[in-house]
Design a protein around this motif. Structure first.
Motif: not given
Length: 131
Positions: A54-67
């Motif tokens: 369980e992560f927020t969409l903001t967390d996922w957005g940052v992870v996706h941008l970096i990866v």
């Protein structure tokens, strides 16, 4: 006994590496777009119930941008014939598979598509044997 490299195998290996470089670029681009969509707001991805990762969409957005950015840079490096890009590409493709697996409830179709692309990337980079 003198072993000479088979030209056909070398061509196939070079083609596989080019293929992996292109796929890394495509995977990175799509992952960056996923990150932008996740950062854009909750309207893009449906709300899910309780989930183990369980992560927020903001967390996922940052992870996706970096990866995604790392995948894209590695793909360009691989197409440019950089030595570091092969091992980095393998590591990032494995990381991308884990990331997409954890993101499955938010975007199942895209995640499965990217997991399949990452499997092909791993196969291409693992079978390449530079001279």
């Amino acid at each position: 006994m003198n072993r000479q490299a088979d030209p056909g195998k070398q061509l196939l290996a070079a083609s596989g590496t080019t293929f992996a470089g292109v796929l890394l670029g495509v995977s990175g681009t799509v992952t960056v777009l996923q990150g932008i969509a996740a950062l854009a707001g909750d309207d893009v991805y449906g709300r899910i119930g309780s989930y183990v990762f369980e992560f927020t969409l903001t967390d996922w957005g940052v992870v996706h941008l970096i990866v995604g950015a790392l995948l894209l840079v590695t793909g360009v490096g691989l197409l440019g014939g950089k030595e570091w890009a092969r091992v980095t590409g393998l590591v990032l493709a494995v990381l991308s598979i884990v990331e997409q697996f954890m993101f499955l409830p938010y975007a199942p179709v895209w995640s499965v598509l990217l997991i399949a692309l990452d499997v092909f990337i791993i196969w291409s980079l693992a079978t390449y044997r530079p001279a």
